[in-house]
Design an enzyme around this catalytic site. Structure first.
Site, short mmCIF file in Angstrom:
data_model
loop_
_atom_site.label_atom_id
_atom_site.label_comp_id
_atom_site.label_asym_id
_atom_site.label_seq_id
_atom_site.Cartn_x
_atom_site.Cartn_y
_atom_site.Cartn_z
N LYS A 85 -0.86 -4.16 -3.17
CA LYS A 85 -2.03 -3.77 -2.54
C LYS A 85 -2.26 -2.21 -3.12
CE LYS A 85 -5.48 -2.31 0.09
NZ LYS A 85 -6.10 -0.78 -0.20
N GLN A 120 -9.86 2.68 -1.01
CA GLN A 120 -11.21 2.42 -0.50
C GLN A 120 -11.93 3.69 -0.06
OE1 GLN A 120 -8.79 0.00 0.27
NE2 GLN A 120 -9.82 -1.02 -1.58
N SER A 163 0.85 -1.39 0.04
CA SER A 163 -0.02 -0.03 0.03
C SER A 163 1.04 1.47 -0.01
CB SER A 163 -0.98 0.02 1.11
OG SER A 163 -2.05 0.55 1.17
#
Lengths: 463, 503
Positions: free
Chosen positions: B383, B387, B358
Site C-alpha cells: 500500500k 491520499q 504503508s
C-alpha cells in the site's frame, strides 16, 4: 489576460517619456476617475479569475430541461469530480464508466432491495450467459430474471446489493448450510478462501507498469455475486449471507455434483385427487403444465392439490396462463404510484386439457413461495375458494420493472401488487389457512383436507 | 527617465495587484453561489464535455423509449442497446452524462416507493463514480460519516481501549485489550464476544457503528454484555471510559529468553504522532540495559503518519531520502531524514510480513535501500499511495489518491510491497483464524476502534501525508499462550547476532 486591459496605459519603448507626461495632468484632472479606473481593473481581474476557474471546471452537464436534478447535485458532484479530475493519481476511466458508476451509486442510494443496474461491463460476465448453471426456463439474455444455481440448489436474483435468495431446493447444498429464502448473499468468492486479501502479484504489477498502466487502479473489480455463485469451475464457494438486516454469517458451500434440478411441473393422479407440483413460473412453465394436464385426459376430478412450495415465481405472463387452468377473472391488481389507476390482470383461458375450475383446490405454500407464486396462491384463495396449507409465504409484495436506458438496464421497484380482493401482502407474506410445518406433514394435511372437506366444499370462500 | 521609472514601477504594482485579484477570483470561484457560476459556465460554454453537454438538453430518446415490464420487455431500438464488446463509441456519445439524467428521470417518474432525501442520491452518485476509478483508497464520506470519523482525525478519543474485530458470525470480538487501559483493567479478555452495549443488542450493526456506541465521554460508564468461552452465560462488565492514546511501541525488551541478551526487540504497532519519541525512549532504555543490536518488528503494522515513518527511519539512517512522493505528472518530492537519530550504529533487523503496510513499508524500503539493516519475514502488503482529503461545501469529504510512494532507490511500493532480504514463512497454523472475507476494498475496514492515525490523512507537516491503513491483512495473531514458535523472530535474532559478530 489581465494585461490586455493595462495595455492602453502601457508605454512601449522610447515613447514612454512623452506618453508619461499626461499622468500628472490626469491626477490633477480627476483622482476619482483614476481611482474608479484602477478599482474597475481590479474587479475585472477578479472576474476573469472566476471565469477562468469556472471555465476550467470539469462538471457534469446540466440536466435536460424537463429534469429536476437531485439536491445540490451540480454543486457537490461537480466539486468532487473536479477535484478527482485534477488530482487523482490513477488513470481516468472512460466517461461512460463514470456515468455508469454514478447511476449504480444513485440506484444503491434508493435502498430498493430489488433494484439492479446492469452495465455492459458487468454484462460480459453475467449469469445469464453461463450455460448449464442457468435453470430451466430462465431467459439467458435477461440479466434480471431469477437464476437457478443447480449445484447449490438455490434460486437467486441479482440485485445491486448482492444475490437475493428467492427459494432453495429442500435438502440441497444451500438448504443444508442453513441458507433460507429471503437471505441476501452479499459476497461470494470461489476457491478455498484461505487468502482473503487479494494480494497483487509483483509480476502482474510489473507488467502493468511496463504497459504504461498506473499502479493505483487495481482493475479487478469483484464480479457480481450471482456470477460467482453460478460459476461452477471451483468446488467450493465462500459466501457471506445477510439475514433480515440483523445478522451476518459466512458459510463455505461445496458444489454438489448431482445437481438438484428444479423440476418442471409434475402431475400425478392419486385416485380422485390430482397432485400438481409447480417448482417455478419461469417462461415455459405454463406450456409444460398444459401438456401434462392434457395427458391426464378429460375426467372429472374431485380434488386438486397444487404444490407451490419453494416456487420463487418467475414471469407474470406464465402466472396469467397457469391461473387460467384453475380460475377466471382477475388474478392480480397492479398498483404503480398513488396517482395512477390500478390495473387488473385477468387469467388467460387455457386452450384444452381438463377443466380444473370446479374441483376442490388445496394449495401448499411455504417461505420459499414467492412473487408470482404468491400472487397465484392469493388469487386462488380469494377468487377460487382454495385453501392454503403450510407456512407463510415469502412476502414479495412489490413489482419490479425493467427499463433500457442507453446501454444500461435498470430494474426498479415501480409499484405493488394486490390480490383480486385488494389485499396487499406486506413483508409478512400470505398466512395459510392451515398452518403446518414440515414437508411430510404438509403433504398429509393437504390430502386430509381434500377428502374430509369434500362435503363442506362450498362452505367458506376464503379471504 | 524618472517618469519612465515611475511608470514602470506603477505598472509593476498594478500588474501585481491585478494578478492578485485574478488569483483571488480564481480561488474564490468554488465558493460562489452555484447558480451564479452555473450561469457563468453557460456563458463560457467550455465544459469538459463540450458539445455533448448541449446534446443532453435535447429530448431524450432513451427516457421516453423502452419502458416496459420485466416479463415482457423486448427492447428493439438498436441505438440504445449497447454492444458490451464495443463500449468505446457509446462511451464517447455518453460523455454528456445523459444516461445518468435518463436514469434519474426514470426513477423520479416510476419509482414505486418514497424517494430518499435527494442529497442521498447525490452522495450515491458520487460514490458510484468514484468506484469507477478502481482505487480502493479513493473514497467519499458524507457529512454524517465525516462527523463520526472526526474523533479519529483529531487523534484522541475516549473509549475503553481495546482492539476489536468481527468474527465470521458477524459478532464483535475483542481482539486485544490495550495494556493499562480501562478494558483491561475491567477484566475484559482477548476473544470475548460483545453481545450488547448498554443493554442494546448490537447484532447486525457494522463494526464502526458498534464502536461508536462503546465510545463516549471520558468518565462515563459503559456496560458491555460479554460472552466468553468457558463461561456458559453472558455477563455484564462495566467500564469507565477514559482518553485513549495508542502506544505505538507495544513491546520493548531484550531477547534474553530467546538466548540473545544483547539483542533488543521493539514492536511497533502503528505509526502515530508520538512514535518517534516512544522509539527514542525505548532505544535509550534498551541501550542502558545492554542492547547491542536491535530487531524492529513491523509485522502487522498497518501504517500511520508519514512523519512518524520519517521519524523512525531517521533514528537509524543518518542522512538522505526516506521516500519520494510522485504525482501523476511524474514530479517527485523527496522526504528527507530528520537529523538527530540515536541509533545510527546499532545493527538492525526489521521484521515484516503481509500485514506490514504503508508507513511500515516506507521504513522497510528506506532501511533496505540505505543498506542499513536486514529485512526478515515475508513480502509486505503493498500500500504505497497517498491520499489527500478534500472538503466539499456541504461538509462531505473526499479522500483521493494523489501520489504514490517510491523507496529511496526509486522502486515502487504500491501493489508490489517490499521483498524481505531473508524470506521466512511461518508454518501454517493448525487452526487458521476465521477471516471470512476481509477483502472489502475499503481501508476503513481496519477493525480497530483506536484512533488509528492510520485511518486519517491530516498531517501537520503540510505534506500530503497520509498513509492509510489497508485491510488487516493477515492480522489477528492475538498473543496466544501456546502459540507456535515465532520462526521469523528466531531467524531475526540469528541475523542480529550475525551482524554483531561481523562487526
Amino acid at each position: 489576460m489581465n494585461t490586455d486591459h493595462t495595455h492602453d496605459m502601457q508605454p512601449d519603448g522610447l515613447q514612454s517619456a512623452p506618453l508619461a507626461t499626461p499622468a500628472p495632468r490626469l491626477r490633477r484632472g480627476g483622482a476619482v476617475m483614476q481611482f474608479v479606473v484602477g478599482f474597475g481593473l481590479i474587479v475585472a481581474a477578479w472576474v476573469f479569475g472566476v471565469v477562468a476557474r469556472v471555465a476550467q471546471r470539469q462538471l457534469p452537464p446540466l440536466p435536460p430541461s424537463d429534469v429536476v436534478p437531485p439536491a445540490q447535485f451540480e454543486q457537490l458532484y461537480g466539486e468532487a469530480w473536479d477535484y478527482v479530475n485534477s488530482e487523482f493519481y490513477g488513470d481516468r476511466p472512460a466517461p461512460a464508466a463514470i456515468t455508469d458508476g454514478a447511476v449504480e451509486g444513485m440506484v444503491e442510494a434508493l435502498d430498493d432491495p430489488w433494484a439492479l443496474v446492469a452495465t455492459p461491463a458487468a454484462g460480459a460476465q453475467r449469469v445469464g450467459s453461463t450455460d448449464g448453471a442457468v435453470g430451466h426456463g430462465s431467459t439467458s439474455d435477461d440479466p434480471l430474471s431469477p437464476v437457478f444455481v443447480a449445484p447449490l440448489g438455490l434460486w437467486i436474483v441479482e440485485t445491486s446489493r448482492g444475490a437475493r435468495v428467492l427459494a432453495i431446493v429442500p435438502d440441497g447444498v444451500a438448504a443444508e448450510a442453513g441458507i433460507a429464502a429471503g437471505d441476501l448473499i452479499v459476497r461470494a468468492e470461489n476457491g478455498s478462501g484461505t487468502d482473503a486479501i487479494p494480494t497483487p502479484t509483483p509480476a502482474a504489477t510489473e507488467k502493468a507498469a511496463a504497459d504504461g498502466h498506473d499502479p493505483v487502479t487495481s482493475g479487478d473489480r469483484l464480479p457480481p455475486v450471482a456470477v460467482v455463485l453460478a460459476d461452477g469451475t471451483m468446488p467450493d464457494v465462500e459466501v457471506v449471507v445477510a439475514r433480515d438486516d440483523t445478522s451476518i454469517f459466512a458459510r463455505t458451500l461445496t458444489r454438489s455434483v448431482e445437481s438438484a434440478v428444479p423440476d418442471g411441473p409434475g402431475v400425478a393422479l392419486d385416485g380422485d385427487v390430482l397432485r400438481i407440483r409447480l417448482a417455478h413460473l419461469m417462461p415455459g412453465a405454463a406450456a409444460d403444465l398444459a401438456a401434462l394436464l392434457a395427458a391426464t385426459g378429460q375426467r372429472q376430478l374431485s380434488s386438486v392439490i397444487l404444490d407451490l412450495r419453494d416456487n420463487p415465481g418467475g414471469s407474470r405472463t406464465e402466472l396469467a396462463q397457469v391461473a387460467g387452468h384453475f380460475m377466471t377473472g382477475t388474478v392480480w391488481i397492479e398498483r404503480a404510484r398513488d396517482d395512477e389507476a390500478p390495473i387488473e390482470h385477468p387469467a388467460e383461458a387455457p386452450g384444452d386439457g381438463p377443466s380444473l375450475t370446479a374441483a376442490d383446490l388445496i394449495v401448499v405454500v411455504n417461505g420459499g413461495t414467492g412473487d408470482e407464486a404468491e400472487m397465484l396462491a392469493a388469487a386462488l384463495r380469494e377468487a377460487r375458494g382454495a385453501r392454503l396449507v403450510g407456512e407463510a409465504t415469502f412476502g414479495h409484495g412489490t413489482l419490479q420493472s425493467l427499463r433500457e436506458i442507453g446501454r444500461l438496464q435498470l430494474r426498479l421497484t415501480t409499484g405493488t401488487w394486490q390480490s383480486p380482493g385488494g389485499n396487499d401482502i406486506a413483508e409478512t407474506g400470505i398466512a395459510p389457512d392451515v398452518v403446518v410445518e414440515g414437508r411430510a406433514e404438509q403433504d398429509a394435511a393437504a390430502l386430509s383436507l381434500t377428502t374430509a372437506a369434500s362435503k363442506a366444499q362450498a362452505a367458506d370462500g376464503g379471504g | 527617465m524618472r517618469y519612465f521609472l515611475r511608470l514602470t514601477l506603477l505598472f509593476v504594482v498594478a500588474l501585481v495587484v491585478l494578478l492578485f485579484a485574478f488569483a483571488l477570483g480564481y480561488r474564490s470561484a468554488d465558493r460562489l453561489d452555484p447558480a451564479l457560476t452555473a450561469r457563468l459556465e453557460a456563458l463560457v460554454a467550455r465544459r469538459a464535455d463540450g458539445g455533448a453537454a448541449l446534446g443532453a438538453r435535447a429530448p431524450d430518446a432513451a427516457a421516453n423509449g423502452a419502458d416496459s415490464d420485466a416479463a415482457s420487455s423486448s427492447p428493439t431500438d438498436p441505438t440504445t442497446t449497447a454492444d458490451p464488446a464495443a463500449p468505446t463509441a457509446d462511451g464517447l456519445a455518453d460523455a454528456g452524462f445523459d444516461t445518468f439524467w435518463s436514469a434519474w428521470k426514470a426513477i423520479t417518474d416510476t419509482y414505486g416507493s418514497e424517494l430518499p432525501d435527494s442529497k442521498v442520491i447525490t452522495y450515491g452518485a458520487i460514490r458510484g463514480s468514484l468506484r469507477a476509478l478502481n482505487d480502493p483508497y479513493t473514497l467519499f464520506s458524507d457529512p454524517v460519516d465525516t462527523e463520526i470519523q472526526r474523533p479519529e482525525l483529531e487523534g484522541e478519543f475516549s473509549g475503553i481501549g481495546a482492539f476489536v474485530n468481527q468474527n465470521d458470525q458477524g459478532q464483535l470480538v475483542i481482539q486485544t485489550p490495550m495494556r493499562g487501559q480501562p478494558a483491561e483493567k475491567a477484566g475484559i479478555k482477548s476473544g470475548d464476544i460483545v453481545l450488547k452495549v448498554d443493554g442494546r443488542d448490537i447484532a447486525g450493526l457494522e463494526t464502526n457503528e458498534a464502536v461508536l456506541l462503546i465510545r463516549g465521554k471520558k468518565g462515563t460508564r459503559v456496560v458491555l454484555t460479554l460472552l466468553r468461552e468457558g463461561t456458559p452465560e453472558p455477563f455484564d462488565v462495566g467500564v469507565v471510559r477514559d482518553t485513549i492514546k495508542v502506544p505505538s511501541v507495544n513491546t520493548a525488551r531484550l531477547l534474553s529468553e530467546e538466548g540473545a541478551p544483547t539483542v533488543g526487540y521493539i514492536e511497533l504497532t502503528v505509526f502515530a504522532q508520538e512514535t518517534r519519541d516512544e522509539m527514542r525512549t525505548a532505544i535509550r532504555d534498551l541501550r542502558e540495559a545492554g542492547m547491542q543490536a536491535l530487531v524492529l518488528d513491523l509485522r502487522n503494522n498497518p501504517g500511520g503518519y508519514l512523519n512518524a515513518a520519517i521519524g523512525v527511519t531517521s533514528e537509524f539512517v543518518e542522512s538522505g531520502v526516506v521516500t519520494y512522493r510522485e504525482d501523476r505528472a511524474g514530479v517527485r518530492n523527496e522526504e528527507r531524514v530528520v537529523p538527530g537519530g540515536t541509533a545510527y550504529d546499532v545493527p538492525l533487523v526489521v521484521l515484516v510480513n503481509g500485514g506490514s503496510a504503508s508507513a511500515s513499508e516506507i521504513v522497510a524500503g528506506a532501511i533496505r535501500d540505505h543498506d542499513r539493516g536486514v529485512l526478515v519475514g515475508e513480502q509486505t502488503f503493498g500500500k504505497g499511495s497517498v491520499q489527500n482529503v478534500h472538503h466539499l461545501s456541504d461538509g462531505s469529504e473526499l479522500r483521493v489518491t494523489v501520489e504514490i510512494w517510491r523507496t529511496p532507490d526509486g522502486s515502487l511500493i504500491h501493489r508490489r510491497g517490499i521483498a524481505p532480504t531473508i524470506l521466512v514463512t511461518p508454518p501454517p497454523q493448525p487452526t487458521p483464524l476465521p477471516t471470512p472475507t476481509g477483502a472489502t476494498p475499503a481501508p476503513s475496514a481496519t477493525p480497530e476502534p483506536t484512533p488509528s492515525p492510520a485511518a486519517t490523512a491530516v498531517d501537520g507537516a503540510g505534506s500530503a501525508g497520509d498513509v492509510a491503513a489497508p485491510d488487516d491483512a493477515g492480522a489477528g495473531d492475538a498473543p496466544d499462550a501456546d502459540a507456535p514458535p515465532d520462526v521469523q523472530l528466531e531467524r531475526a535474532v540469528q541475523e542480529a547476532l550475525r551482524l554483531l559478530g561481523a562487526r
